[in-house]
Structures are given as C-alpha cells and as structure tokens.
Design an enzyme around this catalytic site. Structure first.
Site, mmCIF file in Angstrom:
data_model
loop_
_atom_site.group_PDB
_atom_site.id
_atom_site.type_symbol
_atom_site.label_atom_id
_atom_site.label_comp_id
_atom_site.label_asym_id
_atom_site.label_seq_id
_atom_site.Cartn_x
_atom_site.Cartn_y
_atom_site.Cartn_z
ATOM 1 N N ASP A 66 0.818 -1.223 0.000
ATOM 2 C CA ASP A 66 0.000 0.000 0.000
ATOM 3 C C ASP A 66 0.849 1.270 0.000
ATOM 4 O OD1 ASP A 66 0.677 -0.900 2.615
ATOM 5 O OD2 ASP A 66 -0.839 0.396 3.522
ATOM 6 N N HIS A 67 2.166 1.095 -0.005
ATOM 7 C CA HIS A 67 3.055 2.266 -0.060
ATOM 8 C C HIS A 67 3.858 2.355 -1.361
ATOM 9 C CE1 HIS A 67 2.423 3.644 4.148
ATOM 10 N NE2 HIS A 67 1.935 2.417 4.190
ATOM 11 N N HIS A 142 8.243 -0.923 12.530
ATOM 12 C CA HIS A 142 7.129 -1.547 11.817
ATOM 13 C C HIS A 142 7.512 -2.982 11.492
ATOM 14 C CE1 HIS A 142 3.455 -1.428 9.602
ATOM 15 N NE2 HIS A 142 3.968 -1.366 8.399
ATOM 16 N N HIS A 270 -3.697 7.329 7.172
ATOM 17 C CA HIS A 270 -3.510 5.870 7.085
ATOM 18 C C HIS A 270 -4.609 5.151 7.864
ATOM 19 C CE1 HIS A 270 -1.315 1.934 7.223
ATOM 20 N NE2 HIS A 270 -0.825 2.365 6.085
#
Ligand SMILES: [Zn+2]
Length: 303
Positions: A66-67, A142, A270
């Site tokens: 998604d990035h 993360h 986000h």
C-alpha cells in the site's frame, strides 16, 4: 516560494471509495517530491490537478504494497507521456530489484533514467540536500524496515528593500551579499550595512512524515518542533490490540508523539478501511493534542 503538502492517499492497506493508499505530494522551495506511491496514485495526481511529470524525487518509506504498488504504473505513464528527464527514487533495499522484474518481463524500456538510491533503514541519515532544502530519514518501528522523513527548508535569505536600494544607488551586484547578511564596501569607501537595506529572513520550516509505525518515542528527537507532522493513526483505542499486533499506531499514539515532539500541528492518516470516517480518531487525538486533524484525499496544507 511555497511549502505545501497535498494528500493523494489517506487510507491504509485496503483502498476504499474515499481513501486511496498512501501517497503525498510535497512542494518545497520549488522542489517537487512524492512520498510513497500506493496503487492508483497516478489517478490521484490527475484528480487533484497535480502534474506528475514534473516530479523530481520519489521517497518510498517501506515495501508494504500500500506504499509502493503504484510506482511502476506511475513510471510507465511518465514514459508514455514522453518523459526524458531522469528521476531520483529513494527507498529500502529491494526496491531496485522489484522495479527491474516488473519492467523486464514485459520487455519495457523507459525513455528516462531511474536512479534508485538505497536508504539505510537502521540508522538516520540524509536522503538529499541542495542549497534550498534538506531531506533526512530516520527508522520507524514496523513489521518490515521502514523510514520516516523530515523535509526542511534551509536558512532563507533576508528580504531586500529594493526601492531603498535603488534610491540610494546600491549596485545590483551587492544585492546577493546584503541578502546573505553581509556588509559591503561602496565605491566611495563607505560601508553599506545589510541591516539598512534588508529585513530579517522568514523562519525556515519543516515537515515530518511518519508512516507506518507502532508508538515509537525514539523518533521524537528527529521530528522535534517541526511545523507540521503527519503521523499514521490506523486505529482508534477500540482496536489498540490490533495496532500492537500489526505494529501500527492509534490516534492516541499519534497525538502522544505530537505532544512529546512539541510540533506545530498534527495530521493523522492511514486510516483502516473499517472506519467510515475519521470522527473517532479526531475525538481521541484532540484530547491529547489539540491542534490536530484527520486528513482526507485531496486535502492540501501549507507548512
Ligand atoms: Zn506497512
């Protein structure tokens, strides 16, 4: 010259009707920067009237889809539209290989150079700098190696009092020194003082981007006192266990970091696709850090 952020995608992993995955366009002192490039980012550029062909730098925070799933599509469209100018891309180890494979098997050759620079994801450092801006990266916490970014203006020049200069016959070649805060010697041997012919420079500003990450206080020194902070807030307190497992933040977490770092304003984004709107995020965030908001696709902020 302006320093602005356009939110091209404000959602998390799953794209929805209203939220595209992460992407932000930043214009800082004439430099044009894209941070992250979720699926469909090129369409968002068009939708919000930003010309992607003029991009110079692309920063990718981490390699969750998604990035960056929109990156090869964006590069491909740049090619189809006739781009010849090279582009600089900065991201974690592996990005070059991903792009190579995606282009190789389709026999695609782009008509411009893609210069991929690998960023350290364990230590902070400088992404890029020139005479007007500096971009730094620092590690977030993360599930995969992830960087946050700070884009800062370098010291600005003093403002020239042009009419006064003309009236007193100050030569044009002296202007650059006066603007830098240096006195110069006039033809008659008399000193021309910069304070008499300029006003103090505007304060330099900074923008920080932190997505994706769990609550991580170690980032505070890197983002301290920035004018504007974007911090992910994937969840609200109701799902804080989910945030822990997935190494994401809640609105409380984002606001807590903003408060500790004494930033000017907090943007939260986000958002997980499970939320219809950002009302609960805002409620929770504002109890800790008042000057905050939840971003929507298409929002534009001056830093
Ligand atoms: Zn992620």
């Amino acid at each position: 010259m302006s320093f602005s952020i356009t939110i091209l995608g404000s959602g998390a992993a799953l794209p929805t009707n209203t939220r595209n995955p992460t992407a932000q366009f930043i214009e800082c002192r004439g430099r044009r920067i894209l941070i992250d490039c979720g699926e469909g980012t090129q369409v968002q550029f068009r939708k919000f009237g930003v010309k992607f062909q003029r991009l110079e730098y692309i920063l990718i925070s981490h390699l969750h889809g998604d990035h960056f799933f929109g990156l090869v599509g964006l590069l491909s469209s740049m090619h189809l539209l006739g781009r010849k100018k090279p582009i600089e891309i900065y991201g974690p180890e592996g990005l070059q290989q991903i792009l190579d494979v995606q282009l190789q098997y389709g026999g695609s050759r782009l008509a411009f150079d893609i210069n991929v620079h690998v960023l350290d994801t364990k230590n902070a450092g400088v992404v890029f700098e020139d005479e007007k801006i500096i971009i730094k990266h620092f590690p977030l916490s993360h599930k995969v190696p992830t960087n946050g970014f700070v884009i800062s203006e370098k010291s600005k020049e003093r403002t020239l009092l042009i009419e006064k200069c003309q009236r007193d016959g100050i030569k044009i070649e002296h202007y650059q020194y006066l603007k830098k805060g240096e006195n110069v010697l006039g033809e008659n041997g008399k000193e021309i003082r910069f304070k008499d012919y300029t006003l103090p420079a505007e304060k330099s500003k900074a923008y920080a981007f932190c997505s994706d990450t769990k609550y991580f206080e170690a980032i505070v020194p890197y983002i301290e006192k920035v004018n504007l902070l974007y911090h992910e807030a994937t969840f609200t307190e109701e799902f804080k266990d989910r945030a822990k497992i997935t190494l994401h933040s809640t609105a409380n977490d984002a606001a807590g970091i903003a408060k500790r770092a004494k930033v000017g304003k907090l943007l939260m984004g986000h958002l997980s696709a499970r939320y219809e709107n950002g009302k609960q995020h805002l409620l929770e965030g504002q109890t800790i850090f008042k000057n905050c908001c939840v971003v929507e696709d298409g929002d534009k902020f001056e830093v």
